[in-house]
Design a protein around this motif. Sequence first.
Motif, PDB file in Angstrom:
ATOM      1  N   PRO A   1       6.753  10.217  -5.523  1.00  0.00           N
ATOM      2  CA  PRO A   1       7.622  10.050  -6.695  1.00  0.00           C
ATOM      3  C   PRO A   1       8.964   9.439  -6.306  1.00  0.00           C
ATOM      4  CG  PRO A   1       7.541  12.348  -6.016  1.00  0.00           C
ATOM      5  CD  PRO A   1       6.560  11.621  -5.143  1.00  0.00           C
TER       6      PRO A   1
ATOM      7  N   PHE B   1      10.554  16.086 -10.015  1.00  0.00           N
ATOM      8  CA  PHE B   1      11.434  16.325 -11.146  1.00  0.00           C
ATOM      9  C   PHE B   1      11.922  17.760 -11.156  1.00  0.00           C
ATOM     10  CE2 PHE B   1      12.657  17.223 -15.454  1.00  0.00           C
ATOM     11  CZ  PHE B   1      13.508  16.169 -15.684  1.00  0.00           C
TER      12      PHE B   1
ATOM     13  N   LYS C   1       6.793  14.928 -16.592  1.00  0.00           N
ATOM     14  CA  LYS C   1       7.799  15.747 -15.902  1.00  0.00           C
ATOM     15  C   LYS C   1       7.260  17.128 -15.534  1.00  0.00           C
ATOM     16  CE  LYS C   1      11.155  14.859 -19.005  1.00  0.00           C
ATOM     17  NZ  LYS C   1      11.079  13.535 -19.605  1.00  0.00           N
TER      18      LYS C   1
ATOM     19  N   CYS D   1       8.013   4.106 -10.542  1.00  0.00           N
ATOM     20  CA  CYS D   1       7.713   5.383  -9.894  1.00  0.00           C
ATOM     21  C   CYS D   1       6.215   5.440  -9.569  1.00  0.00           C
ATOM     22  CB  CYS D   1       8.092   6.564 -10.796  1.00  0.00           C
ATOM     23  SG  CYS D   1       7.577   8.138 -10.066  1.00  0.00           S
TER      24      CYS D   1
ATOM     25  N   ALA E   1      14.135   6.495 -15.540  1.00  0.00           N
ATOM     26  CA  ALA E   1      12.670   6.560 -15.471  1.00  0.00           C
ATOM     27  C   ALA E   1      12.178   7.952 -15.839  1.00  0.00           C
ATOM     28  CB  ALA E   1      12.200   6.185 -14.074  1.00  0.00           C
ATOM     29  N   CYS E   2      12.841   8.968 -15.324  1.00  0.00           N
ATOM     30  CA  CYS E   2      12.385  10.335 -15.586  1.00  0.00           C
ATOM     31  C   CYS E   2      12.588  10.703 -17.057  1.00  0.00           C
ATOM     32  CB  CYS E   2      13.096  11.336 -14.694  1.00  0.00           C
ATOM     33  SG  CYS E   2      12.723  11.121 -12.945  1.00  0.00           S
TER      34      CYS E   2
ATOM     35  N   PRO F   1      12.228   9.696  -8.228  1.00  0.00           N
ATOM     36  CA  PRO F   1      12.960  10.127  -9.425  1.00  0.00           C
ATOM     37  C   PRO F   1      14.231   9.316  -9.652  1.00  0.00           C
ATOM     38  CG  PRO F   1      13.065  11.798  -7.686  1.00  0.00           C
ATOM     39  CD  PRO F   1      12.132  10.736  -7.196  1.00  0.00           C
TER      40      PRO F   1
ATOM     41  N   LYS G   1       4.277   8.254 -11.218  1.00  0.00           N
ATOM     42  CA  LYS G   1       4.053   8.046 -12.645  1.00  0.00           C
ATOM     43  C   LYS G   1       2.836   7.126 -12.851  1.00  0.00           C
ATOM     44  CE  LYS G   1       7.481   7.196 -16.185  1.00  0.00           C
ATOM     45  NZ  LYS G   1       8.648   6.380 -16.477  1.00  0.00           N
TER      46      LYS G   1
ATOM     47  N   CYS H   1       5.389  17.026 -12.371  1.00  0.00           N
ATOM     48  CA  CYS H   1       5.971  16.286 -11.250  1.00  0.00           C
ATOM     49  C   CYS H   1       6.807  17.192 -10.341  1.00  0.00           C
ATOM     50  CB  CYS H   1       6.838  15.164 -11.810  1.00  0.00           C
ATOM     51  SG  CYS H   1       7.753  14.326 -10.535  1.00  0.00           S
TER      52      CYS H   1
ATOM     53  N   CYS I   1       9.689   9.781 -19.014  1.00  0.00           N
ATOM     54  CA  CYS I   1       8.403  10.104 -18.390  1.00  0.00           C
ATOM     55  C   CYS I   1       7.759  11.322 -19.051  1.00  0.00           C
ATOM     56  CB  CYS I   1       8.620  10.365 -16.900  1.00  0.00           C
ATOM     57  SG  CYS I   1       7.110  10.752 -16.030  1.00  0.00           S
TER      58      CYS I   1
HETATM   59  S1  SF4 Z   1       9.372  12.742 -13.660  1.00  0.00           S
HETATM   60 FE1  SF4 Z   1       8.328  12.483 -11.689  1.00  0.00          FE
HETATM   61  S2  SF4 Z   1       6.609  11.099 -12.133  1.00  0.00           S
HETATM   62 FE2  SF4 Z   1       8.048  10.947 -13.841  1.00  0.00          FE
HETATM   63  S3  SF4 Z   1       9.361   9.208 -13.292  1.00  0.00           S
HETATM   64 FE3  SF4 Z   1      10.419  11.080 -12.599  1.00  0.00          FE
HETATM   65  S4  SF4 Z   1       9.764  11.266 -10.453  1.00  0.00           S
HETATM   66 FE4  SF4 Z   1       8.325   9.855 -11.425  1.00  0.00          FE
END
Ligand code: SF4
Length: 422
Positions: A265, A284, A278, A45, A271-272, A267, A48, A281, A275
């Motif tokens: 991003p 998210f 959040k 991401c 991954a989220c 998502p 991130k 973001c 993370c």
């Molecule tokens: S919460 Fe946002 S920054 Fe984190 S991995 Fe998901 S999309 Fe990417």
Amino acid sequence: MKKKNNEAAPAADQGLFGALLPPAPAKKSGLLSFSYSKMSLYEECPLKYKFKYIDKIKEEPKFYFAFGNSIHTALEFLYSVKAPPFPSLEETLDAFRRDWNAKSYLEKGYRTQQRSDQDYEKGAAMLKAYYEHNQARFKPPFLVEYSTDVEVDGLLVRTISDRIEHLGAGEIAIIDYKTGKDVKRQPLQLYMYQKINEMDPRLKEKLAETYGLRVSAVKVRQLLYYHVPTLKEYPFPRADDKEIGSFWDRVLGVAESIKGLKFDPTPADQACSWCDFKSLCPAFFGGHPHPAGQPSASTENIEALVDRYGQLKEKMADLQAQLDKVAESIAGSARDGAEYDGSQYTAQVKKSSKWEFRDREAVITVLNKFNLYQKALSLTLTGITNVLESDDLPDEARKKLLEQAVKRTATEIKVAKKEGLI
Ligand code: SF4
């Protein structure tokens, strides 16, 4: 002792965030500081990556990093001998215990002392099994936790090899320990080690210092993931030029995107869910569901977050409008393929033609009528454009599709900051 810090993003010991950061390399003008874990994080991401490496927002400690680090530290201790005898099992376990106890369970990222104690027992058992399984073939390695920074293609690439064995005549094997549930079978991280270690002039000096051997080049003959929990080895032969070439193209693609400040991003549930960003973001909170197992924000938080989300959306819309306007002005006056120099940034401008389709329903009708739906694979711009531009498209179908299509000039502007590491 040094900490493992450039492990890839595995499934269980999740190098999602990279482990503790090594001291920052000396800044060199115009070079992007790079590593395999940075690349994996960007590919996972881009936003991130930005939160972590550009905005430098602190993350919560992760217990799986603490666990992996302490195992690495104990193995580093075990192999840091120039000649036998090797440390005993008890001494190796002591090294593990010292590193483990250097931080409280909270600092390591555990929620309870009990979970931390359970992992300590698990780590000690893992090291005991490793010791007994490998004891008969212990021999002093060429290098342990070998860290190097190599300049290449505008990047300052850091690798840290857990162990390097000299196989004779300047050929080496690179071993990387894995401590999570699975081993990623893809050897891409090892390709990075191969490329960088073979470019590293210090390795030749180290061979001369250690073995009195002078070689014109150091060559990687073998690459290996060693999965400590199962004592399994995953060997790979050296990557050939083609494999390294395509891997390197991927590295340069990521580096270009970072230099071009592309941080949209992407998502995705897994991954989220890991993370820490959040709450910052927009993607998210922009409709992406809270992944299972993660606590939702508390009600009082949500009100503040709703406001923050609205403000950020407004700001983003405003910035996007400004960006589009400037890009349009550049596109209007710039020449295709030219490079332009501002006082702080440089920009490369590339123009190409692209199709746009006016009426989605009409396009679907044409595709269905000529049995082309399957051929488009998906109703993306690329899928439909591929159909339109394919040589074997019947004339009538092309004519019908062209009725819905408009050809425009797309302009890609790649900007790079002129000085300093990003
Ligand atoms: S919460 Fe946002 S920054 Fe984190 S991995 Fe998901 S999309 Fe990417």
